[in-house]
Design an enzyme around this catalytic site. Sequence first.
Site, PDB file in Angstrom:
ATOM      1  N   ASP A  81       1.031  -1.221  -0.025  1.00 13.32           N
ATOM      2  CA  ASP A  81      -0.107   0.040   0.087  1.00 13.32           C
ATOM      3  C   ASP A  81       0.821   1.467  -0.165  1.00 13.32           C
ATOM      4  O   ASP A  81       2.046   1.085   0.645  1.00 13.32           O
ATOM      5  CB  ASP A  81      -0.951   0.050   1.196  1.00 13.32           C
ATOM      6  CG  ASP A  81      -0.371   0.519   2.491  1.00 13.32           C
ATOM      7  OD1 ASP A  81      -0.301   1.790   2.726  1.00 13.32           O
ATOM      8  OD2 ASP A  81       0.200  -0.329   3.171  1.00 13.32           O
ATOM      9  N   ASP A  85      -5.527  -4.189  -3.667  1.00 10.11           N
ATOM     10  CA  ASP A  85      -4.929  -3.042  -3.734  1.00 10.11           C
ATOM     11  C   ASP A  85      -3.710  -3.123  -4.769  1.00 10.11           C
ATOM     12  O   ASP A  85      -3.225  -2.090  -4.874  1.00 10.11           O
ATOM     13  CB  ASP A  85      -4.461  -2.556  -2.320  1.00 10.11           C
ATOM     14  CG  ASP A  85      -5.316  -2.165  -1.649  1.00 10.11           C
ATOM     15  OD1 ASP A  85      -6.478  -2.265  -1.899  1.00 10.11           O
ATOM     16  OD2 ASP A  85      -5.155  -1.997  -0.395  1.00 10.11           O
ATOM     17  N   ASP A 114     -11.252  -2.513  11.175  1.00  7.89           N
ATOM     18  CA  ASP A 114     -10.113  -1.834  10.389  1.00  7.89           C
ATOM     19  C   ASP A 114      -9.066  -1.104  11.222  1.00  7.89           C
ATOM     20  O   ASP A 114      -8.129  -0.550  10.667  1.00  7.89           O
ATOM     21  CB  ASP A 114     -10.860  -0.613   9.734  1.00  7.89           C
ATOM     22  CG  ASP A 114     -11.881  -1.331   8.535  1.00  7.89           C
ATOM     23  OD1 ASP A 114     -11.712  -2.385   8.108  1.00  7.89           O
ATOM     24  OD2 ASP A 114     -12.937  -0.687   8.233  1.00  7.89           O
TER      25      ASP A 114
END
Length: 375
Positions: free
Chosen positions: A166, A204, A356
Amino acid sequence: MVVAASLVVAAGAVAGVLAAFDDRRASNEAAPPEVSASPRLAPLPAVPSPSAPATAGSASPSSSPSVRRTPSPAPSRTEKQRKRTTAAAGRLYRHPDSQVLAWVRSHSGDPRHAVIASRIAEQPAAVWFADYSPDAVTARVAAVTSGGAALGRVPVVVPYAIPGRDCGGHSRGGAPDLHAYDAWIDRFAAGLGSGEVIVVLEPDSVAQTECLSAGDRADRFASLARAGRVLKSANPRARVYFDAGHSGWNAPGTQAAWLRQAGAASPESSDGIFSNVSNFHTTADEVAYDRRVLDALGGPAGLGAVIDTSRNGNGAPADGEWCDPSGRRLGRTPTLSTGESRIDAYLWVKLPGESDGCKGRPGTFTASYAYDLAS
């Protein structure tokens, strides 16, 4: 600046996922989370008052990576405005080692037990492989795929170890470089067996590449294309899907151009695309978006899409909040029979209740959050 995607170990992942970590856990977590006792709350159907996160450990750790995504615009429609789909889970596999199942087994007296057990724990969900453990990954993948094959059901596995996974650094970890990643994928593929299996390849990895130089992006895409070929060569019955982000992120044409470079249009590498992993966009918005991406992608007519529906029952928050946003609900039941052309499955990739990072430690099961989603 990263305003989008899926930080798998810090913020929300894999909407509806089980992450298959080894006993050392993911590389971005120094130690297993502390287990706190679940509070005694008012009997159902009263909604419990906010409480400290309640997590349960298991002999086989399974914390979901967390995934951060782009701020989401206000949904044009919500799932509750449409008739809910009640299709059965079909032949999808529910892996027995998950945080939610561990919590259900050890909290039979908790007043939230019935809701969490029936609405979340009974559903099949993906199994994540988010730590770089080349010596163990083949056996761990084989344990999942053989378990599914023994029951005649289809497991969903998520390799998540690509370097630089990421742009913002929230999901540190993964392989040290692409050469090591290629070798890790070889070992991952060796565990796929010969039965049906769905591979959600590297959330991602395509949608969130704006931080990479042109050369690094090309190298990553070449490695992903190779990964698809290796996975499908190892098991011709494996169905491999590539990262399409979600409907609130990149334009379909932009996403398709990157996907094409990553091998997603080649039948030797790909069966199509996935979207909405660890996010909240409505199923209708994702169906429309995925079809536009597939149209722009080209490739064989048989390419399809799978959608993460684990937490999208109320659509995406209007303010774009991605970290355990309040007011969300479970989405459509996991199924291989969607009734929608070019949409191969609705999956729970991020396991509902795995935080999260705001209502609990990233990737850990939080009973209060799960109850809110399921109530």
